[in-house]
Write a protein that holds these residues in place. Structure first.
Motif, PDB file in Angstrom:
ATOM      1  N   SER A 365     -12.901  22.431  31.686  1.00  0.00           N
ATOM      2  CA  SER A 365     -11.833  21.996  32.828  1.00  0.00           C
ATOM      3  C   SER A 365     -11.477  20.683  32.638  1.00  0.00           C
ATOM      4  O   SER A 365     -12.182  19.723  31.981  1.00  0.00           O
ATOM      5  N   PRO A 366     -10.416  20.139  32.950  1.00  0.00           N
ATOM      6  CA  PRO A 366      -9.877  18.849  33.257  1.00  0.00           C
ATOM      7  C   PRO A 366     -10.918  17.809  33.974  1.00  0.00           C
ATOM      8  O   PRO A 366     -11.394  18.334  34.803  1.00  0.00           O
ATOM      9  N   LYS A 367     -11.275  16.754  33.309  1.00  0.00           N
ATOM     10  CA  LYS A 367     -12.453  15.946  33.713  1.00  0.00           C
ATOM     11  C   LYS A 367     -11.910  15.399  35.083  1.00  0.00           C
ATOM     12  O   LYS A 367     -12.823  15.068  35.756  1.00  0.00           O
ATOM     13  N   GLU A 368     -10.890  15.269  35.215  1.00  0.00           N
ATOM     14  CA  GLU A 368     -10.168  14.647  36.567  1.00  0.00           C
ATOM     15  C   GLU A 368     -10.349  15.605  37.571  1.00  0.00           C
ATOM     16  O   GLU A 368     -10.122  15.048  38.777  1.00  0.00           O
ATOM     17  N   ALA A 369     -10.522  16.787  37.556  1.00  0.00           N
ATOM     18  CA  ALA A 369     -10.431  17.710  38.674  1.00  0.00           C
ATOM     19  C   ALA A 369     -11.397  18.959  38.286  1.00  0.00           C
ATOM     20  O   ALA A 369     -11.127  19.986  38.568  1.00  0.00           O
ATOM     21  N   LEU A 370     -12.643  18.466  38.131  1.00  0.00           N
ATOM     22  CA  LEU A 370     -13.693  19.491  37.836  1.00  0.00           C
ATOM     23  C   LEU A 370     -14.077  20.487  39.280  1.00  0.00           C
ATOM     24  O   LEU A 370     -14.149  21.686  39.156  1.00  0.00           O
ATOM     25  N   GLY A 371     -14.047  19.840  40.293  1.00  0.00           N
ATOM     26  CA  GLY A 371     -14.382  20.441  41.615  1.00  0.00           C
ATOM     27  C   GLY A 371     -13.182  21.484  41.835  1.00  0.00           C
ATOM     28  O   GLY A 371     -13.460  22.677  42.175  1.00  0.00           O
ATOM     29  N   LEU A 372     -11.932  20.858  41.745  1.00  0.00           N
ATOM     30  CA  LEU A 372     -11.002  21.880  41.859  1.00  0.00           C
ATOM     31  C   LEU A 372     -10.807  23.165  40.872  1.00  0.00           C
ATOM     32  O   LEU A 372     -10.778  24.125  41.081  1.00  0.00           O
ATOM     33  N   ALA A 373     -10.996  22.745  39.612  1.00  0.00           N
ATOM     34  CA  ALA A 373     -10.910  23.773  38.701  1.00  0.00           C
ATOM     35  C   ALA A 373     -12.162  24.747  38.810  1.00  0.00           C
ATOM     36  O   ALA A 373     -11.899  26.028  38.764  1.00  0.00           O
ATOM     37  N   GLY A 374     -13.452  24.362  39.160  1.00  0.00           N
ATOM     38  CA  GLY A 374     -14.583  25.265  39.718  1.00  0.00           C
ATOM     39  C   GLY A 374     -13.866  26.203  40.874  1.00  0.00           C
ATOM     40  O   GLY A 374     -14.408  27.432  41.161  1.00  0.00           O
ATOM     41  N   GLY A 375     -13.219  25.450  41.978  1.00  0.00           N
ATOM     42  CA  GLY A 375     -12.704  26.463  43.026  1.00  0.00           C
ATOM     43  C   GLY A 375     -11.789  27.421  42.670  1.00  0.00           C
ATOM     44  O   GLY A 375     -11.723  28.634  43.025  1.00  0.00           O
ATOM     45  N   ILE A 376     -10.711  27.104  41.508  1.00  0.00           N
ATOM     46  CA  ILE A 376      -9.938  27.928  41.264  1.00  0.00           C
ATOM     47  C   ILE A 376     -10.529  29.219  40.457  1.00  0.00           C
ATOM     48  O   ILE A 376     -10.420  30.440  40.624  1.00  0.00           O
TER      49      ILE A 376
END
Length: 448
Positions: A365-376
């Motif tokens: 996942s992009p390190k800038e958006a790990l929470g969002l990537a996990g949500g997707i």
């Protein structure tokens, strides 16, 4: 901060909290499946009704994954996870009182839906914490620890909760699990911290995490934050590698949700076991799944330390485990209870062995958006949380048998294998500007 020269090991204490939090999470999810055989008979719920009740959690859990991921990236895992734990535990508690309402089924659906909303940040928060606290060559093990929580919940607490039913009634399954979650949520908020804010960690451990590919600065004031556009979100969703990973997670989650929803009812109705025997029998596959999860995570990290590529080290346990999980179909061809339990244990061991999807997400996942990537990621995966209980409920309603339901679950392993072998391709860390077809790679992190 600890200033001693010897490297501290605070990350393992945090891993203990992560594992315990996921255990509370999955105990609450399992309450309905344990209570269902007795509860549905007492309240007059049909198989289709129970399918809808089981799926209520999945609807909310799926719909709230992306909003939950955004909250995690904004406020951090400690606060969001702790508050969420308290809220979902309150809704778990209330499910024990649905009989007090004019429509018990409607309130059961509503409380399960609200519980699903509150639990939506849980697994993405754990994934995010594993990136903050662990280097790459320990992350497979860390992921396996918190991802084995479902097996402990089933293996240890299904017999306990089943015994609670025989001593008191099904209501107390929800009451006891809800109170446990509320208490632990308060402990979480009191003791869990991010790496840079923990008093016991020292510079040596921080350097070890950072040099190994972990990101202890994640979410801190020192991390440079980048605004995320919907086009970048679309790129993450459309990237070929990630699409394959999403399909694989859907397949794994389908197998999980069979065991967390219909499995006790399968043993009770299809195999004629008593509630006490159901509790004990359901524990055996869960223990096998726990062992499989630990072994799969350790094997993946071992291969990585031996110099094998990230792609080979993560994919090998996933593909082998998914292929072996297809063995669940053998249960259709025997009436022997011991053989059924053996087959289910083998399938659940295999499912645990292959359960590295969240580790793959942490690696890519992009390190800038790990929470969002996990949500997707969890949004796509948990479509299975809706479909699995519904499909099985309608199959039972239409055929009066679990046979086709077992075939449906067994086919998920084969689909997952195909996805990882022919769609996922090479595992690489994305950047937010990655094009849908060809993942851009963060050069520094990829080299690590």
């Amino acid at each position: 901060m600890n200033t001693s020269g010897k490297k501290s090991n605070v990350r393992y204490v945090m891993l203990g909290f992560m594992g315990a939090a996921m255990l509370v999470n999955f105990i609450d999810r399992a309450t309905l499946s344990v209570a269902a055989p007795v509860m549905s008979k007492e309240l007059g719920f049909s198989a289709a009704d129970m399918g809808w009740a089981f799926s209520a959690f999945g609807w909310a859990y799926m719909l709230c994954q992306i909003p939950g991921g955004i909250l995690l990236d904004k406020f951090g895992s400690r606060l969001v996870y702790g508050l969420a734990m308290i809220v979902w535990s309150v809704f778990t508690f209330l499910q024990g009182a649905v009989y007090l309402f004019p429509s018990a089924f409607v309130m059961l659906f509503v409380f399960r839906f609200l519980m699903g909303m509150a639990e939506s940040p849980a697994t993405p928060a754990s994934s995010r914490l594993s990136v903050q606290w662990f280097p790459n060559n320990e992350r497979g093990f860390a992921t396996s620890i918190y991802q084995t929580a479902p097996y402990v919940a089933l293996g240890v607490f299904t017999p306990i909760l089943s015994y609670v039913i025989t001593l008191f009634s099904w209501h107390y399954v929800f009451f006891s699990a809800g109170l446990l979650g509320i208490v632990f949520g308060l402990f979480w908020l009191g003791f869990v911290r991010d790496p840079l804010k923990h008093k016991s960690i020292n510079n040596e451990e921080l350097a070890y995490i950072r040099n190994g590919g972990g990101i202890p600065e994640l979410g801190s004031a020192t991390q440079q934050k980048q605004a995320i556009s919907w086009q970048q979100v679309k790129n993450m969703c459309a990237n070929r590698m990630m699409v394959g990973v999403y399909i694989g997670q859907f397949c794994l989650t389908s197998i999980t949700w069979f065991f967390f929803t219909w499995f006790p009812t399968y043993l009770y109705q299809d195999k004629g076991m008593s509630i006490i025997k159901v509790g004990l029998a359901a524990a055996i596959p869960a223990i096998a799944g726990f062992v499989g999860g630990i072994v799969g995570g350790m094997l993946s990290d071992y291969l990585l330390r031996k110099g094998y590529s990230l792609t080979f080290s993560r994919k090998l346990p996933i593909v082998l485990g998914m292929l072996l999980s297809c063995s669940i179909i053998i249960a259709n061809y025997t009436q022997s209870a011991p053989l059924v339990i053996f087959v289910m244990s083998l399938a659940f061991f295999a499912k645990g062995f292959s359960n590295l999807g969240w580790c793959v997400l942490s690696d890519t996942s992009p390190k800038e958006a790990l929470g969002l990537a996990g949500g997707i990621f969890n949004t796509f995966g948990n479509v299975a949380g809706i479909l699995t209980p519904l499909v099985i409920g309608f199959i039972i309603q239409a055929t009066g048998s679990f046979d086709w339901a077992i075939i449906y679950i067994g086919s998920m392993g084969l689909i997952g294998v195909i996805s990882y072998l022919f769609i996922v391709g090479k595992l690489e860390r994305l950047t937010l500007d990655a094009a849908p077809g060809t993942p851009a790679v963060d050069a520094v992190l990829h080299k690590s």
